[in-house]
Every structure is written in structure tokens, then in C-alpha cells.
Scaffold this active site. Sequence first.
Site, PDB file in Angstrom:
ATOM      1  N   LYS A   1      13.995 -57.323 -13.078  1.00 15.79           N
ATOM      2  CA  LYS A   1      13.405 -56.206 -13.810  1.00 15.79           C
ATOM      3  C   LYS A   1      14.365 -55.016 -13.884  1.00 15.79           C
ATOM      4  CE  LYS A   1       9.490 -58.132 -14.867  1.00 15.79           C
ATOM      5  NZ  LYS A   1       9.164 -58.457 -16.278  1.00 15.79           N
TER       6      LYS A   1
ATOM      7  N   SER B   1       9.020 -53.347 -14.732  1.00 16.07           N
ATOM      8  CA  SER B   1       8.096 -53.167 -13.611  1.00 16.07           C
ATOM      9  C   SER B   1       8.613 -52.031 -12.755  1.00 16.07           C
ATOM     10  CB  SER B   1       8.012 -54.450 -12.772  1.00 16.07           C
ATOM     11  OG  SER B   1       7.348 -54.210 -11.536  1.00 16.07           O
TER      12      SER B   1
ATOM     13  N   TYR C   1      12.599 -60.879  -8.379  1.00 14.08           N
ATOM     14  CA  TYR C   1      11.815 -60.216  -9.422  1.00 14.08           C
ATOM     15  C   TYR C   1      12.305 -58.781  -9.649  1.00 14.08           C
ATOM     16  CZ  TYR C   1       7.602 -58.440 -11.794  1.00 14.08           C
ATOM     17  OH  TYR C   1       6.723 -57.868 -12.678  1.00 14.08           O
TER      18      TYR C   1
END
Length: 247
Positions: free
Chosen positions: A158, A141, A154
Site C-alpha cells: 500500500k 490504506s 500489505y
Amino acid sequence: MFDLTGKSALVTGGSRGIGKAISLALAGQGAAVAVNYVANKDAADEVVAEITGNGGKAIALQGDVADEGARLVRETKEQLEGIHILVNNAGLTQDNLMLRMSEEAWDRVMAVDLRGAFLTTKAALRPMIRQRWGRIINIASVAGLVGNAGQANYAAAKAGLIGLTKSVAKEVASRNVTANAVAPGLVTTELTAGLTEEQEQAVLQLAPLGRPATPEEIAPAVVYLASEEAAYVTGSVLTVDGGLVMH
């Protein structure tokens, strides 16, 4: 071009959103696809039915990558007579500001988004090395490149996935196995459905194309990286983000 006939692929989180689009795109180029899901069997069965209805080969595999990644690889290899392409797409978010984020939210996102990719990749590498052909493709991402307020878990997962990608690429390049990452920007999926209009607009103001992507606009990047045409591409991070992150 991009002919994947004779190749077998495992797509984790392959029943919905970006994973579904990737599963269908790989199958459209001739790959046999194992569509992994955790709880929504009906969604996975629908993807399998669409693939087989178009003359392709696909199976649905239930399992949580955080604990069962190795088993998913093993069953793909057994049921599809090999594994050539691994797409680590399974992921989730549990957003909160750092000061309010629970240890449980941190651990769960890390387990699915990063540990799961470690388990599947480790299991897939041995057969790929043995056959001297393999493609590891990790769905990262742009959050892993630039961070995102309220997504420390998150973004960290990533970013870790990108580091994993590059390390694996260096370890197995001599065996004709490549490892690359695709880093989407804002994509219209269930994962982003919870964003408010204000949050979405704040992101889109930074993207020159000025709109979110569809899952179908992410999948072709994966097909390319899985193909023979991308044989000289490894350790790369391909941003598919409407220009959101420019280096």
C-alpha cells in the site's frame, strides 16, 4: 454536481466490500461500470443487476489483476466504448509476523495489491492521454502510511501504491489526467472479518470517531476524485479513517 454521465469506469475487485460500494456509487452518478472479479461470478452479476435495474450500464469482467490487468482495461474500453476512470481496488491480505511470513505470502500480496495496479494503470494511461481526460484512483490504506504489525507485505504494497500514485500524477498532469489515492482506515468488510474483537478495539481506540467505517462511507471519496469537480486535485492521499491518522 459529480455528474459522471458519459464516462466509463473499471473497478477492480468491484463485486464485494469497498469495491461493490464504489461500483454502485459511480453508476449512481451516471458512469458505465465494469465490475471486475476473480472467482465469485454470482457476486459480480448481482452488482451488475443492481446497476442495470436502476437504469445504469454495467458489465462483469473476470480476471486476476496480477496477471490480466491490461486485458481488463482493454475489454472495458471495447465493451463500454472507452475508459475514463480506473479504480484500483483489488487487494488481499496474508498476515503474519515478519519472522514467520513466507516468501509466497509476500509475493502474492505484492502481485495483487501493487503489480495489478501497475498493469491496469499502464494500460489505461494511453487512451486517457489520447482523450486528454482521465482519473486514476488507487485504494490504498492507512497501513501504507503508518505500517501495521503483522502486515509487512500489505503495508509495503500500500505504501508502494501511494508512491505509484504520486509518480503517475507527475507524469500525466499535463494531459489532464489525475492520479489520487484513498486511504481507508478500519472498514467492515470480508477483508477485516477475521479480526478478533481485541484487535478491532485496539485500532478503534486510536480513531477519534471510535467506530469502523462502512464501505458506503468510502465510496463518496472515490466519486469526488473521479468527478470534474476534482480536476485540480492530483497526487493526493485522501484518508477516510475516522481520524485514525492525522498529519
